[in-house]
Scaffold this active site. Structure first.
Site, PDB file in Angstrom:
ATOM      1  N   GLU A  15     -12.391  -6.891  -7.430  1.00 37.00           N
ATOM      2  CA  GLU A  15     -11.430  -7.019  -8.697  1.00 37.00           C
ATOM      3  C   GLU A  15     -11.653  -7.915  -9.615  1.00 37.00           C
ATOM      4  OE1 GLU A  15      -8.867  -6.793  -5.451  1.00 37.00           O
ATOM      5  OE2 GLU A  15      -7.564  -4.926  -6.670  1.00 37.00           O
ATOM      6  N   SER A 210      -7.988  -1.980  -4.641  1.00 38.49           N
ATOM      7  CA  SER A 210      -8.579  -1.328  -5.900  1.00 38.49           C
ATOM      8  C   SER A 210      -9.417  -0.232  -5.259  1.00 38.49           C
ATOM      9  CB  SER A 210      -9.834  -2.037  -6.540  1.00 38.49           C
ATOM     10  OG  SER A 210      -9.067  -2.839  -7.537  1.00 38.49           O
ATOM     11  N   GLU A 240      -5.119   6.235   8.195  1.00 40.17           N
ATOM     12  CA  GLU A 240      -3.470   6.954   7.918  1.00 40.17           C
ATOM     13  C   GLU A 240      -3.691   8.345   7.909  1.00 40.17           C
ATOM     14  OE1 GLU A 240      -2.237   5.010   4.069  1.00 40.17           O
ATOM     15  OE2 GLU A 240      -2.338   3.163   4.928  1.00 40.17           O
ATOM     16  N   GLN A 241      -2.678   8.995   8.254  1.00 38.51           N
ATOM     17  CA  GLN A 241      -2.341  10.411   7.874  1.00 38.51           C
ATOM     18  C   GLN A 241      -2.372  10.810   6.527  1.00 38.51           C
ATOM     19  OE1 GLN A 241       0.022  12.670  10.973  1.00 38.51           O
ATOM     20  NE2 GLN A 241       1.001  13.628   9.297  1.00 38.51           N
ATOM     21  N   ARG A 246       3.838  13.375  -4.499  1.00 42.02           N
ATOM     22  CA  ARG A 246       3.492  12.676  -5.718  1.00 42.02           C
ATOM     23  C   ARG A 246       3.396  11.035  -5.697  1.00 42.02           C
ATOM     24  NH1 ARG A 246       8.785  15.049  -8.970  1.00 42.02           N
ATOM     25  NH2 ARG A 246       8.087  13.434 -10.545  1.00 42.02           N
ATOM     26  N   GLU A 247       2.532  10.314  -6.509  1.00 39.23           N
ATOM     27  CA  GLU A 247       2.588   8.743  -6.214  1.00 39.23           C
ATOM     28  C   GLU A 247       3.332   8.335  -7.204  1.00 39.23           C
ATOM     29  OE1 GLU A 247      -1.984   8.942  -5.567  1.00 39.23           O
ATOM     30  OE2 GLU A 247      -1.090   6.955  -5.180  1.00 39.23           O
ATOM     31  N   SER A 353      -1.487  -2.097 -17.781  1.00 42.12           N
ATOM     32  CA  SER A 353      -1.494  -1.681 -16.384  1.00 42.12           C
ATOM     33  C   SER A 353      -0.087  -0.918 -16.224  1.00 42.12           C
ATOM     34  CB  SER A 353      -1.711  -2.961 -15.697  1.00 42.12           C
ATOM     35  OG  SER A 353      -2.774  -3.308 -15.587  1.00 42.12           O
TER      36      SER A 353
HETATM   37  N1  LIG Z   1      -2.185   8.089   3.586  1.00 46.73           N
HETATM   38  C1  LIG Z   1      -2.385   8.460   2.192  1.00 46.73           C
HETATM   39  N2  LIG Z   1      -2.089   9.975   1.840  1.00 46.73           N
HETATM   40  C2  LIG Z   1      -2.784  10.294   0.405  1.00 46.73           C
HETATM   41  N3  LIG Z   1      -3.196   9.522  -0.232  1.00 46.73           N
HETATM   42  C3  LIG Z   1      -3.475   8.417   0.031  1.00 46.73           C
HETATM   43  C4  LIG Z   1      -3.091   7.829   1.198  1.00 46.73           C
HETATM   44  N4  LIG Z   1      -3.497   6.354   1.557  1.00 46.73           N
HETATM   45  C5  LIG Z   1      -4.058   6.141   0.047  1.00 46.73           C
HETATM   46  N5  LIG Z   1      -4.169   7.253  -0.867  1.00 46.73           N
HETATM   47  C6  LIG Z   1      -4.592   7.385  -1.907  1.00 46.73           C
HETATM   48  O1  LIG Z   1      -5.640   6.403  -2.301  1.00 46.73           O
HETATM   49  C7  LIG Z   1      -4.963   5.603  -2.831  1.00 46.73           C
HETATM   50  C8  LIG Z   1      -5.524   4.126  -2.854  1.00 46.73           C
HETATM   51  O2  LIG Z   1      -4.860   3.735  -1.539  1.00 46.73           O
HETATM   52  P1  LIG Z   1      -4.113   2.478  -1.342  1.00 46.73           P
HETATM   53  O3  LIG Z   1      -3.578   2.199   0.222  1.00 46.73           O
HETATM   54  O4  LIG Z   1      -3.020   2.335  -2.447  1.00 46.73           O
HETATM   55  O5  LIG Z   1      -5.320   1.441  -1.491  1.00 46.73           O
HETATM   56  P2  LIG Z   1      -5.407   0.011  -2.616  1.00 46.73           P
HETATM   57  O6  LIG Z   1      -4.696  -1.110  -1.724  1.00 46.73           O
HETATM   58  O7  LIG Z   1      -6.927  -0.130  -2.606  1.00 46.73           O
HETATM   59  O8  LIG Z   1      -4.619   0.399  -3.659  1.00 46.73           O
HETATM   60  C9  LIG Z   1      -3.662   5.877  -3.097  1.00 46.73           C
HETATM   61  O9  LIG Z   1      -3.339   5.457  -4.608  1.00 46.73           O
HETATM   62  C10 LIG Z   1      -3.636   7.445  -3.038  1.00 46.73           C
HETATM   63  O10 LIG Z   1      -4.208   8.055  -4.201  1.00 46.73           O
END
Ligand SMILES: Nc1ncnc2c1ncn2[C@@H]1O[C@H](COP(=O)(O)OP(=O)(O)O)[C@@H](O)[C@H]1O
Ligand SMILES: [Mg+2]
Length: 380
Positions: A15, A210, A240-241, A246-247, A353
């Site tokens: 990053e 990232s 992870e499952q 929505r995020e 951001s």
């Molecule tokens: N368990 C999950 N289910 C669905 N989408 C996921 C999951 N884990 C990660 N993602 C997707 O991957 C992206 C990055 O994962 P994340 O764990 O946030 O990693 P980082 O720490 O690199 O940001 C998330 O913003 C999401 O879009």
């Protein structure tokens, strides 16, 4: 009296370029009546170099001047172009030392460049957001912005983070951790454990950021390769499952003088998915693409869900013992369940951001945010 702020950016993490853009944003927004910035970049070798050596006094900071290039006409200050900026390998090396309980920035000959009053580490990922640089500041007795050693380390580790969240009563999704030992001595059992999760799976380096090293897999036959890929970033891996939903993200800002931390309005990441490459919110959609991920804030959620996100964001902040700032990321499933994904103790912090944007829409603009963070760092 103005205070000297060490603005520390770059770092030995993927990053690195994002951090440079963040530093430009912070330098341009810093209140010059109260703070005098001393920018220091950490290059890919881990060396600390004095930055902004060609910065004209009366001009805005740019990526080019920050990384010691001469000022140019057009620069990218918001989105990163294909050519990623870097802190130079050469230039004036600097170091910190503590003398008579004050902290000095010195050059190789030991000449004092500045006395530092407070540090603003704008580093993401390993060696920056993970407690290591925070430990250095602690040993120097130097006040610094953001989370301390423990919270930074826990917030960087997707395994321990989940344990802290679960203990605080937050809902985390099903996962399996694969340690170095598991991979070498217990592989069959751990793969069987993972096979009980529902596809798709997200395979991640435990201590990354990232989205680098993360693979989304839809077949169990892809699992071992995805783990090997994640292991290139960290020997500890979490599987992870996949969560369908929505995020939703929420900014947390610490309270001054012991006041309770505050949560921003929740925001939603909307990943426009017309390009098949974007399987999820990956590195490209985060930093290198103009319009592949957009923030909608306040997120369109029922009032009670908005309140729940904000309350749980503060709970997550407190669960890892964070300080200063954090961004807490959730999934809101189509069955109306709120599942916590992660906490970022040094979230993306360029002016565009998510974290600063969510606070902007909650009523705290970027310069005020920076002021508050510096005040929090210096309170007793
Ligand atoms: N368990 C999950 N289910 C669905 N989408 C996921 C999951 N884990 C990660 N993602 C997707 O991957 C992206 C990055 O994962 P994340 O764990 O946030 O990693 P980082 O720490 O690199 O940001 C998330 O913003 C999401 O879009
Ligand atoms: Mg994330």
């Amino acid at each position: 009296m103005t205070k000297n702020v060490l603005v520390l950016f770059g770092g030995q993490s993927p990053e690195h370029p994002v951090s440079i853009v963040t530093a430009v944003g912070v330098l341009n927004a810093l209140d010059r009546n109260h703070y005098n910035p001393i920018p220091v970049g950490i290059n890919h070798h881990g060396d600390w170099v004095l930055a902004g050596t060609h910065q004209p006094d009366d001009a805005d900071w740019s990526v080019a001047t920050l990384i010691n290039e001469r000022p140019v006409e057009t620069t990218h200050t918001t989105a990163l172009s294909d050519e990623l900026p870097e802190v130079p390998a050469t230039d004036t090396p600097v170091a910190l030392r503590s003398v008579n309980s004050s902290t000095q920035l010195i050059d190789v000959e030991g000449n004092v460049i500045a006395d530092i009053d407070v540090a603003f580490p704008l580093l993401h990922g390993p060696n920056g957001e993970d407690g290591t640089v925070q430990g250095l500041f602690e040993t120097l007795n130097l006040p610094y912005v953001g989370a301390g050693v423990l919270a930074s380390a826990v917030g960087m580790d997707k395994h321990f983070m989940k344990i802290a969240f679960r203990h605080a009563g937050l809902h985390v999704g099903p996962w399996v951790t694969v340690t170095e030992t598991d991979w070498h001595t217990n592989r069959t059992a751990v793969l069987e454990e993972i096979a009980k999760l529902e596809l798709p799976l997200f395979v991640k380096p435990a201590r990354g950021g990232s989205s680098l090293g993360i693979t989304r897999i839809t077949l169990l036959s892809e699992l071992e390769q995805a783990i090997e890929h994640a292991r290139q970033y960290d020997t500890k891996v979490v599987v992870e499952q996949g969560i369908l939903g929505r995020e939703i993200e929420c900014g947390v800002l610490d309270g001054l003088n012991g006041a309770k931390p505050k949560a921003s309005y929740p925001g939603e990441i909307v990943v426009t998915d017309d390009d098949q490459d974007f399987q999820f919110y990956d590195f490209t959609s985060k930093y290198q693409s103009e319009n592949s991920a957009e923030l909608s804030c306040p997120a369109e959620l029922a009032d009670d869900v908005t309140a729940l996100v904000r309350a749980q964001a503060v709970t997550a902040f407190q669960a890892v013992d964070a300080a200063g700032l954090s961004r807490v990321d959730f999934f809101y499933t189509y069955d109306n369940e709120l599942i916590i994904n992660e906490i970022n103790t040094m979230p993306g912090f360029t002016p565009i951001s998510m974290y600063p944007q969510m606070w902007q829409r909650t009523g705290i603009d970027y310069p005020e945010l920076i002021d508050t963070l510096l005040a929090l760092a210096q309170q007793d």
